[in-house]
Design a protein around this motif. Structure first.
Motif, mmCIF file in Angstrom:
data_model
loop_
_atom_site.group_PDB
_atom_site.id
_atom_site.type_symbol
_atom_site.label_atom_id
_atom_site.label_comp_id
_atom_site.label_asym_id
_atom_site.label_seq_id
_atom_site.Cartn_x
_atom_site.Cartn_y
_atom_site.Cartn_z
ATOM 1 N N ALA A 111 0.830 -1.207 0.000
ATOM 2 C CA ALA A 111 0.000 0.000 0.000
ATOM 3 C C ALA A 111 0.861 1.251 0.000
ATOM 4 N N LYS A 112 1.959 1.232 0.757
ATOM 5 C CA LYS A 112 2.873 2.379 0.788
ATOM 6 C C LYS A 112 3.421 2.675 -0.598
ATOM 7 N N TYR A 113 3.854 1.652 -1.304
ATOM 8 C CA TYR A 113 4.462 1.867 -2.613
ATOM 9 C C TYR A 113 3.425 2.221 -3.674
ATOM 10 N N ARG A 114 2.227 1.668 -3.569
ATOM 11 C CA ARG A 114 1.179 2.083 -4.511
ATOM 12 C C ARG A 114 0.871 3.572 -4.354
ATOM 13 N N ALA A 115 0.817 4.038 -3.108
ATOM 14 C CA ALA A 115 0.515 5.453 -2.859
ATOM 15 C C ALA A 115 1.590 6.358 -3.433
ATOM 16 N N LEU A 116 2.837 5.870 -3.485
ATOM 17 C CA LEU A 116 3.941 6.654 -4.032
ATOM 18 C C LEU A 116 4.074 6.504 -5.553
ATOM 19 N N VAL A 171 10.043 -13.983 -1.179
ATOM 20 C CA VAL A 171 9.983 -12.824 -2.077
ATOM 21 C C VAL A 171 9.093 -13.132 -3.275
ATOM 22 N N ALA A 172 9.229 -14.322 -3.838
ATOM 23 C CA ALA A 172 8.407 -14.685 -4.993
ATOM 24 C C ALA A 172 6.918 -14.687 -4.640
ATOM 25 N N THR A 173 6.585 -15.145 -3.442
ATOM 26 C CA THR A 173 5.184 -15.150 -3.008
ATOM 27 C C THR A 173 4.656 -13.725 -2.853
ATOM 28 N N ALA A 174 5.487 -12.841 -2.286
ATOM 29 C CA ALA A 174 5.084 -11.441 -2.126
ATOM 30 C C ALA A 174 4.790 -10.801 -3.479
ATOM 31 N N ILE A 175 5.612 -11.109 -4.468
ATOM 32 C CA ILE A 175 5.404 -10.555 -5.805
ATOM 33 C C ILE A 175 4.125 -11.110 -6.426
ATOM 34 N N ALA A 176 3.893 -12.394 -6.246
ATOM 35 C CA ALA A 176 2.676 -13.004 -6.792
ATOM 36 C C ALA A 176 1.427 -12.380 -6.192
ATOM 37 N N GLU A 177 1.493 -11.993 -4.916
ATOM 38 C CA GLU A 177 0.336 -11.394 -4.243
ATOM 39 C C GLU A 177 0.165 -9.917 -4.582
ATOM 40 N N HIS A 178 1.267 -9.252 -4.946
ATOM 41 C CA HIS A 178 1.222 -7.807 -5.222
ATOM 42 C C HIS A 178 2.064 -7.493 -6.465
ATOM 43 N N PRO A 179 1.700 -8.032 -7.624
ATOM 44 C CA PRO A 179 2.557 -7.867 -8.810
ATOM 45 C C PRO A 179 2.673 -6.437 -9.304
ATOM 46 N N ASP A 180 1.711 -5.589 -8.957
ATOM 47 C CA ASP A 180 1.781 -4.191 -9.381
ATOM 48 C C ASP A 180 2.713 -3.364 -8.504
ATOM 49 N N ALA A 181 3.007 -3.857 -7.290
ATOM 50 C CA ALA A 181 3.798 -3.087 -6.334
ATOM 51 C C ALA A 181 5.227 -3.595 -6.186
ATOM 52 N N PHE A 182 5.447 -4.889 -6.471
ATOM 53 C CA PHE A 182 6.745 -5.496 -6.174
ATOM 54 C C PHE A 182 7.339 -6.213 -7.375
ATOM 55 N N THR A 183 8.667 -6.198 -7.464
ATOM 56 C CA THR A 183 9.439 -7.214 -8.173
ATOM 57 C C THR A 183 10.522 -7.635 -7.183
ATOM 58 N N GLY A 184 11.441 -8.525 -7.585
ATOM 59 C CA GLY A 184 12.329 -9.008 -6.550
ATOM 60 C C GLY A 184 13.674 -9.526 -7.029
ATOM 61 N N ILE A 185 14.599 -9.584 -6.080
ATOM 62 C CA ILE A 185 15.943 -10.115 -6.276
ATOM 63 C C ILE A 185 16.183 -11.156 -5.187
ATOM 64 N N GLY A 186 16.683 -12.318 -5.583
ATOM 65 C CA GLY A 186 16.939 -13.383 -4.636
ATOM 66 C C GLY A 186 18.271 -13.216 -3.921
ATOM 67 N N SER A 187 18.579 -14.204 -3.089
ATOM 68 C CA SER A 187 19.846 -14.197 -2.362
ATOM 69 C C SER A 187 20.433 -15.596 -2.354
ATOM 70 N N VAL A 188 21.762 -15.654 -2.430
ATOM 71 C CA VAL A 188 22.493 -16.913 -2.400
ATOM 72 C C VAL A 188 23.638 -16.769 -1.409
ATOM 73 N N ASP A 189 23.780 -17.755 -0.532
ATOM 74 C CA ASP A 189 24.950 -17.822 0.349
ATOM 75 C C ASP A 189 26.055 -18.496 -0.450
ATOM 76 N N PRO A 190 27.101 -17.750 -0.847
ATOM 77 C CA PRO A 190 28.105 -18.331 -1.751
ATOM 78 C C PRO A 190 28.919 -19.452 -1.132
ATOM 79 N N HIS A 191 28.864 -19.608 0.196
ATOM 80 C CA HIS A 191 29.609 -20.683 0.854
ATOM 81 C C HIS A 191 28.916 -22.037 0.732
#
Length: 275
Positions: A45-50, A75-95
């Protein structure tokens, strides 16, 4: 869409009070602001308002810190629920032995890149032992976003809470950008206090981009602003680093400084995120 906020952490209690427990107090003092806790619905909601799209970041520094990760699936679930407000970048532990496979999983989830935090993950990007991970990013068409420069996490604590800044020197990305010319390398927080080294890299290599998140725009060094307006205008992206700095504050300051440039706020990020 007015802008894309390239650098947004999940401000949920699970991240702030879980993965970030013990780090938050130092970060609040460093940024001189309270870390705001919000649900994903409230954040959307914050990002839609902006009229801004937030790039949500996953988190995995389990090996070095022992702290719980924020899974890429979250993150993928958040984007699926709010595709107009979010996209995303994943994370990997390189170790982790699973790191290369996790890059493929990030691509399968439809995320746009991989976030690395060399200081917190305790690894040097120029160490070729980790390069199969970056090679996988290039192969799957994912950008690589790196924390660079100093860190509010651990700041002004004894030993910086064990966090080494040298891992996040931007010059450690130069060999990566040279070895993987089709990989978009994004250096977050413009590498201060080594920002001139990063500027030299970006002038030399067109696959190096600079993210200005984590800073009040009024406090960004003049040398960075000059390049943002000039020769490197196509290689800068804006981010807030929320919940440490509020996006509305950043946007207001950029307006005041006459820096609300379409390339910075939207176009460059849309290009490298393939939006």
């Amino acid at each position: 869409m007015r802008a894309i906020d390239f650098h947004v952490h999940l401000p949920t209690p699970d991240w702030i009070d879980g993965s970030m427990a013990g780090y938050v107090e130092a970060a609040e003092a460093y940024f001189r602001s309270s870390v705001e806790r919000q649900s994903l619905d409230e954040l959307a909601a914050k990002y839609r308002a902006l009229d801004v799209r937030a790039v949500l970041l996953a988190w995995d520094a389990e090996t070095a810190t022992g702290r719980p990760r924020v899974p890429n699936e979250t993150v993928a679930t958040a984007i699926a629920e709010h595709p107009d407000a979010f996209t995303g970048i994943g994370s990997v532990d390189p170790h982790k032995d699973s790191a290369v496979d996790e890059v493929a999983r990030i691509a399968e989830l439809g995320l746009r890149g991989v976030k690395f935090h060399p200081s917190l993950q305790a690894f040097a990007p120029d160490d070729e032992r980790y390069w199969p991970v970056f090679q996988a990013c290039e192969r799957h068409g994912l950008l690589a976003l790196f924390h660079t420069g100093t860190s509010g996490i651990g700041a002004r604590q004894p030993g910086g809470q064990g966090i080494r800044l040298d891992y996040a020197h931007p010059l450690k990305l130069d060999s990566v950008a040279a070895a993987f010319p089709q990989l978009t390398v994004v250096a977050a927080h413009f590498g201060w206090p080594w920002h001139m080294d990063l500027i030299a890299m970006a002038l030399h290599k067109t696959n190096v981009y600079i993210d200005i998140s984590g800073w009040s725009p009024k406090r960004i060094p003049a040398e960075v602003i000059r390049e943002l307006r000039g020769r490197l205008s196509s290689q800068f992206v804006w981010g807030s680093d929320f919940p440490f700095i509020a996006p509305d504050r950043c946007l207001a300051e950029l307006d005041e400084l006459d820096l609300a440039l379409p390339a910075l706020l939207h176009d460059n990020a849309a290009r490298v995120l393939r939006l």
